[in-house]
Design a protein around this motif. Structure first.
Motif, PDB file in Angstrom:
ATOM      1  N   SER A   1       0.824  -1.208   0.000  1.00 56.24           N
ATOM      2  CA  SER A   1       0.000   0.000   0.000  1.00 56.24           C
ATOM      3  C   SER A   1       0.861   1.263   0.000  1.00 56.24           C
ATOM      4  O   SER A   1       0.381   2.336  -0.342  1.00 56.24           O
ATOM      5  N   MET A   2       2.132   1.135   0.348  1.00 55.93           N
ATOM      6  CA  MET A   2       3.038   2.280   0.364  1.00 55.93           C
ATOM      7  C   MET A   2       3.837   2.399  -0.928  1.00 55.93           C
ATOM      8  O   MET A   2       4.609   3.334  -1.098  1.00 55.93           O
TER       9      MET A   2
ATOM     10  N   ARG B   1      -1.884   3.907  -1.489  1.00 55.47           N
ATOM     11  CA  ARG B   1      -2.292   4.774  -0.379  1.00 55.47           C
ATOM     12  C   ARG B   1      -2.678   3.907   0.804  1.00 55.47           C
ATOM     13  O   ARG B   1      -3.583   3.087   0.697  1.00 55.47           O
TER      14      ARG B   1
ATOM     15  N   ARG C   1      -4.601   3.217   3.895  1.00 61.75           N
ATOM     16  CA  ARG C   1      -5.860   3.698   4.468  1.00 61.75           C
ATOM     17  C   ARG C   1      -6.243   2.809   5.642  1.00 61.75           C
ATOM     18  O   ARG C   1      -5.855   1.643   5.698  1.00 61.75           O
TER      19      ARG C   1
END
Length: 74
Positions: free
Chosen positions: A39-40, A45, A47
């Motif tokens: 996600s990084m 993103r 969340r």
């Protein structure tokens, strides 16, 4: 006060066993880490609740490890 020595001996024994118990959660920790890392990535993103399933598996493993440590289970 002489009884306290026995209590602290049990506590120390449990605390020494805890890292070994947590080591059993390596698969869950790796899955959660991969999810967060993905996600990084560029364009990703992080969340809230994005990796909730992986986190819950890791949390459950930690709870089970803690219970085994407290009860002296194997």
């Amino acid at each position: 006060m002489s009884g306290n020595g026995a209590v602290w001996g049990r506590v120390r024994s449990r605390l020494r066993a805890f890292p070994d118990r947590l080591a059993a959660c390596g698969v869950e920790a790796a899955a959660y880490g991969r999810c967060v890392q993905a996600s990084m990535a560029p364009g990703g993103r992080l969340r809230k609740d994005l990796c909730a399933q992986e986190f819950e598996a890791l949390r459950s493993c930690f709870v089970a490890a803690a219970k085994k440590t407290l009860t002296g289970g194997h």
